[in-house]
Design an enzyme around this catalytic site. Structure first.
Site, PDB file in Angstrom:
ATOM      1  N   PHE A  46       0.476  10.275  -7.258  1.00  0.00           N
ATOM      2  CA  PHE A  46       0.394   8.839  -7.051  1.00  0.00           C
ATOM      3  C   PHE A  46      -0.330   8.150  -8.201  1.00  0.00           C
ATOM      4  O   PHE A  46      -0.562   7.000  -8.183  1.00  0.00           O
ATOM      5  CB  PHE A  46      -0.317   8.532  -5.722  1.00  0.00           C
ATOM      6  CG  PHE A  46       0.286   9.287  -4.566  1.00  0.00           C
ATOM      7  CD1 PHE A  46       1.672   9.432  -4.476  1.00  0.00           C
ATOM      8  CD2 PHE A  46      -0.493   9.874  -3.599  1.00  0.00           C
ATOM      9  CE1 PHE A  46       2.241  10.137  -3.429  1.00  0.00           C
ATOM     10  CE2 PHE A  46       0.066  10.559  -2.544  1.00  0.00           C
ATOM     11  CZ  PHE A  46       1.426  10.707  -2.459  1.00  0.00           C
ATOM     12  N   GLY A  77       0.841  -1.211   0.000  1.00  0.00           N
ATOM     13  CA  GLY A  77       0.000   0.000   0.000  1.00  0.00           C
ATOM     14  C   GLY A  77       0.867   1.248   0.000  1.00  0.00           C
ATOM     15  O   GLY A  77       0.566   2.233  -0.665  1.00  0.00           O
ATOM     16  N   TRP A 115       2.321   1.706  -3.374  1.00  0.00           N
ATOM     17  CA  TRP A 115       1.302   2.168  -4.323  1.00  0.00           C
ATOM     18  C   TRP A 115       1.365   3.695  -4.442  1.00  0.00           C
ATOM     19  O   TRP A 115       1.130   4.256  -5.505  1.00  0.00           O
ATOM     20  CB  TRP A 115      -0.094   1.739  -3.831  1.00  0.00           C
ATOM     21  CG  TRP A 115      -1.222   2.291  -4.650  1.00  0.00           C
ATOM     22  CD1 TRP A 115      -1.786   1.729  -5.754  1.00  0.00           C
ATOM     23  CD2 TRP A 115      -1.913   3.527  -4.446  1.00  0.00           C
ATOM     24  NE1 TRP A 115      -2.777   2.531  -6.244  1.00  0.00           N
ATOM     25  CE2 TRP A 115      -2.881   3.648  -5.461  1.00  0.00           C
ATOM     26  CE3 TRP A 115      -1.808   4.550  -3.505  1.00  0.00           C
ATOM     27  CZ2 TRP A 115      -3.731   4.730  -5.560  1.00  0.00           C
ATOM     28  CZ3 TRP A 115      -2.655   5.637  -3.609  1.00  0.00           C
ATOM     29  CH2 TRP A 115      -3.604   5.721  -4.624  1.00  0.00           C
ATOM     30  N   HIS A 116       1.710   4.362  -3.322  1.00  0.00           N
ATOM     31  CA  HIS A 116       1.749   5.825  -3.330  1.00  0.00           C
ATOM     32  C   HIS A 116       2.884   6.380  -4.174  1.00  0.00           C
ATOM     33  O   HIS A 116       2.799   7.509  -4.659  1.00  0.00           O
ATOM     34  CB  HIS A 116       1.875   6.362  -1.903  1.00  0.00           C
ATOM     35  CG  HIS A 116       0.611   6.246  -1.117  1.00  0.00           C
ATOM     36  ND1 HIS A 116       0.238   5.091  -0.491  1.00  0.00           N
ATOM     37  CD2 HIS A 116      -0.376   7.141  -0.873  1.00  0.00           C
ATOM     38  CE1 HIS A 116      -0.925   5.278   0.112  1.00  0.00           C
ATOM     39  NE2 HIS A 116      -1.333   6.507  -0.113  1.00  0.00           N
ATOM     40  N   GLY A 117       3.946   5.639  -4.311  1.00  0.00           N
ATOM     41  CA  GLY A 117       5.037   6.174  -5.116  1.00  0.00           C
ATOM     42  C   GLY A 117       6.219   5.235  -5.161  1.00  0.00           C
ATOM     43  O   GLY A 117       6.385   4.373  -4.290  1.00  0.00           O
TER      44      GLY A 117
END
Lengths: 483, 294
Positions: free
Chosen positions: A483, A331, A334-336
């Site tokens: 993102f 997770g 997923w943001h970067g």
């Protein structure tokens, strides 16, 4: 195109007018598809190539998944998910991988590595790829659902399914920064819409609150929290630095919740119901509650499509902890594509695991004082984690904390502290009034003072509109766009 | 965030009533601003302070300024406007001299004297985003016709500026240890010569600046160039030496009027780059001396 731009206002008015024009009613979906394409490609038309590829791929695979059976059906779905992840991996993580290989091998000048290092990141790719995966998983998971919802997801003809999937993936209110849609919720809503069915009151409230959070709160706070940067933080006193970090916590909420609310309000104008993405996350009394309230569409996606398939908490305590950590690290990533995001995910994963280890019984509701203390601790934990979003370089993040320890006696900068606290007030008050014990009292008061409540609501929305005109901050990009 | 409204309340007309009250509220605020009872705010963050400084110069039709200083945060420390109300400082932190020069050229009339800071900040180039915002015809017309919509009258700005005037020292206090840390950082950041692409960019910006100054001169202004000194340790770095050399080459003393107000003095800065208030005041006095007699 940005929601907070004049060009978007013009775009919205034209799209809305065309959408509800009686003569064009049967073209409502094509109108939205065209509008979404313009919205997405406004500054960089080349981006459409990947978006269209994603739509075509997911339409084709989901159509074939639905119309096959047994092992073939599973193969279709699995290969679709793998291709989606491969596309996301290439555009989002190739650079990170190339940098790692370059560092380990010392071959940073290698042409292939240089190419990978410069792969552009198409805006919104993380959001629409997850939606594509949701479609494929829902099609295979819901095959035996007694409500036959899958027949509402996959249309009888390929062309119709292509059109519906195009809308599901590209619908402009959610396209760039969510909320992340699930196929089972969105497809059944697709159809002809009438102007009289639209809940304008709800749309108005979402849009006004969303723009207020973004343009008045987040944009004004960002002008101050930008001082959390190397080397400026070295000159900040402890109180000033920690206030700015508090402000950043407020800003990231206002920015993202604001965007989600605008998206939900806009979708309502076109007759579609998008899921809520935030539910007063900063009054959470535990980290697990925080993740049920923050970026709900992502956390439920990770829960439904990753945590549960991994076994969730059904395979013993040790496996539960591993699953939690794994889901949170992914997770985070997923943001970067940066290790700081993975560490941020691991930080939350560890927090969740520790919390789970020590929490025996959640059935008894804590008292007011205990609620406030627990909510404060969770808020402090979460806010400290946001430092990795603001200072993705570990060295800088650690140095910031080190200076916060040593700069205790420096003079506090009230010209930074006062505006940050002022602009944080609406977010704090809004959260506090939704704490359980206050919410109950509020409901009782509303029932006996209906007219006063209505006047209060009118006053609040009037003030928010006035603030939008008089007190907007300098326009800046939404944080979650990256993102 | 959950918005507490359901479809059952859709006929409660809260939207329409709120809009009406908001329009009335805006009208009332606009009227109060027009009466002059709302003091204008100087800005509560750097972007806003800069914008107000720049917009105020463009919009102020009552006081035609005779001397204008264009520059960056280095020039912003030189509070020339406090010494003579005919002088105006367009130097803004985070900005570049070229942005100020562009604003001077866009204003209805040019001042009698234009002082331009020449420093490595020229590498930033003109801030086109700010210039577009300032000079956008619609925005300009709206700001001119409805002053209450200008940032200087934003309610939070007015409120906090008023509180600040009562309780805060604008310059703040800089400790010697903080200065030492800042100087060490400045030396570290400037230790290398610029990269070839940065050198090329700087050369382009120098040429653009020369052209802007030529246009200003052509419109009848006296152009004076100002080099503000930095701490000796920072001045000795390779990056600073390179930029200084390029500036002197592009603007030779034989062709331009230069002002070096602190020549021969020991430079005192708060962070290696920006002058302490006492020395900045000395520069301000030297600039005011350029003003024609009243």
């Amino acid at each position: 195109m940005l929601f907070n731009s004049w060009i978007f206002v013009g775009f919205l008015i034209i799209t809305f007018a065309l959408y509800y024009l009686p003569g064009l009613r049967r073209f409502q979906i094509p109108v939205l598809l065209l509008a979404s394409a313009i919205f997405y490609s406004y500054t960089a038309p080349i981006l459409l190539v990947l978006l269209v590829t994603s739509v075509l791929l997911n339409t084709w695979v989901s159509f074939n998944t639905h119309h096959s059976s047994g092992k073939a059906q599973r193969n279709w779905a699995v290969s679709g998910v793998v291709i989606n992840l491969a596309i996301l991996g290439f555009f989002k993580y190739a650079g990170l991988l190339a940098a790692l290989i370059g560092q380990l091998s010392g071959a940073t000048g290698n042409d292939a590595l240089q190419f990978l290092l410069h792969v552009p990141l198409p805006i919104g790719i993380s959001f629409y790829t997850f939606e594509g995966i949701s479609l494929l998983v829902d099609v295979i998971k819901l095959q035996k659902d007694p409500t036959h919802v899958v027949d509402r997801i996959v249309a009888p003809t390929f062309t119709q399914h292509l059109q519906n999937t195009g809308l599901f993936v590209t619908f402009f209110p959610h396209l760039i920064a969510g909320p992340i849609l699930k196929a089972r919720h969105f497809y059944p809503q697709i159809g002809s819409k009438l102007l009289r069915q639209i809940n304008f009151e709800y749309a108005f409230r979402c849009i006004v609150t969303g723009y207020f959070l973004k343009m008045v709160i987040a944009d004004n706070l960002s002008s101050h929290t930008s001082w959390i940067a190397f080397p400026v933080y070295k000159t900040l006193s402890t109180v000033t630095g920690m206030t700015l970090l508090f402000g950043y916590s407020m800003q990231i909420f206002a920015d993202f919740a604001g965007y989600s609310l605008i998206g939900i309000g806009l979708a309502t104008l076109f007759g579609y119901d998008l899921p809520q993405n935030f539910n007063f996350p900063y009054i959470s009394r535990s980290l697990s509650e925080f993740w049920r309230r923050w970026h709900i569409s992502l956390s439920t996606w990770l829960r439904d499509y990753l945590y549960f398939p991994l076994g969730g908490n059904k395979k013993g305590p040790r496996r539960t902890y591993i699953n939690l950590a794994l889901v949170m690290v992914l997770g985070g990533l997923w943001h970067g594509a940066a290790w700081s995001y993975a560490v941020w995910g691991a930080y939350h994963g560890l927090g969740l695991a520790v919390e789970r280890f020590f929490t025996r019984d959640e059935s008894a509701a804590p008292g007011i004082l205990a609620s406030v203390v627990r909510a404060s601790l969770v808020f402090a934990f979460v806010t400290l984690g946001w430092l990795l979003f603001k200072l993705p370089d570990f060295h800088e993040a650690l140095e910031f904390l080190s200076f916060m320890k040593t700069n205790l006696h420096m003079k506090n900068d009230l010209s930074m502290i006062a505006p940050v606290l002022l602009f944080s007030i609406p977010v704090v008050v809004y959260h506090l009034t939704n704490m359980d014990w206050l919410r109950e009292r509020r409901q009782v008061w509303i029932q006996s003072n209906n007219r006063s409540y209505r006047n209060l609501v009118v006053a609040i929305y009037s003030l928010m509109i006035m603030s939008l005109v008089l007190n907007y901050g300098n326009s800046s990009l939404f944080i979650y766009f990256q993102f | 965030m959950a918005i507490p409204v359901s479809s059952s309340t859709s006929n409660s007309k809260i939207a329409a009533t709120s809009l009406v009250w908001a329009v009335l509220g805006l009208g009332l605020y606009g009227s109060v601003v027009l009466t002059g009872r709302v003091p204008y705010g100087t800005g509560i963050n750097q972007d806003q302070k800069n914008y107000i400084t720049q917009q105020h110069y463009l919009m102020d039709k009552t006081s035609p300024f005779d001397l204008v200083l264009a520059g960056s945060s280095m020039a912003a420390k030189v509070k020339v406007q406090y010494l003579d109300n005919r002088a105006y400082n367009l130097g803004v932190p985070g900005g570049s001299p070229q942005t100020g020069l562009q604003i001077i050229l866009k204003a209805q009339r040019v001042p009698k004297v234009v002082v331009c800071e020449l420093s490595p900040t020229l590498h930033l180039g003109p801030d086109n985003v700010v210039l577009a915002r300032l000079l956008d015809p619609t925005g300009y017309a709206v700001s001119e016709r409805f002053p209450f919509l200008r940032q200087e009258f934003q309610p939070t700005n007015v409120l906090l500026s008023k509180l600040k005037k009562k309780s805060l020292d604008d310059e703040g206090t800089v400790t010697s240890s903080a200065t030492k840390i800042a100087i060490a950082d400045a030396v570290q950041m400037n230790k290398d010569e610029p990269k070839p692409e940065d050198k090329a960019k700087f050369a382009t910006h120098l040429r653009e600046t020369r052209e802007l100054l030529r246009q200003i001169k052509e419109r009848g202004s006296r152009v004076v160039l100002l080099e503000l000194p930095v701490a000796a340790e920072v001045d000795a770095t390779r990056r600073m030496r390179y930029y200084h050399g390029e500036i002197v080459r592009e603007f030779p003393v034989s062709d331009y009027e230069w002002l070096l107000p602190l020549a021969g003095e020991e430079v005192q800065t708060t962070d290696g780059i920006h002058l302490v208030p006492a020395q900045a005041a000395k520069v301000a006095r030297a600039l005011v001396a350029l003003l024609p007699a009243k």
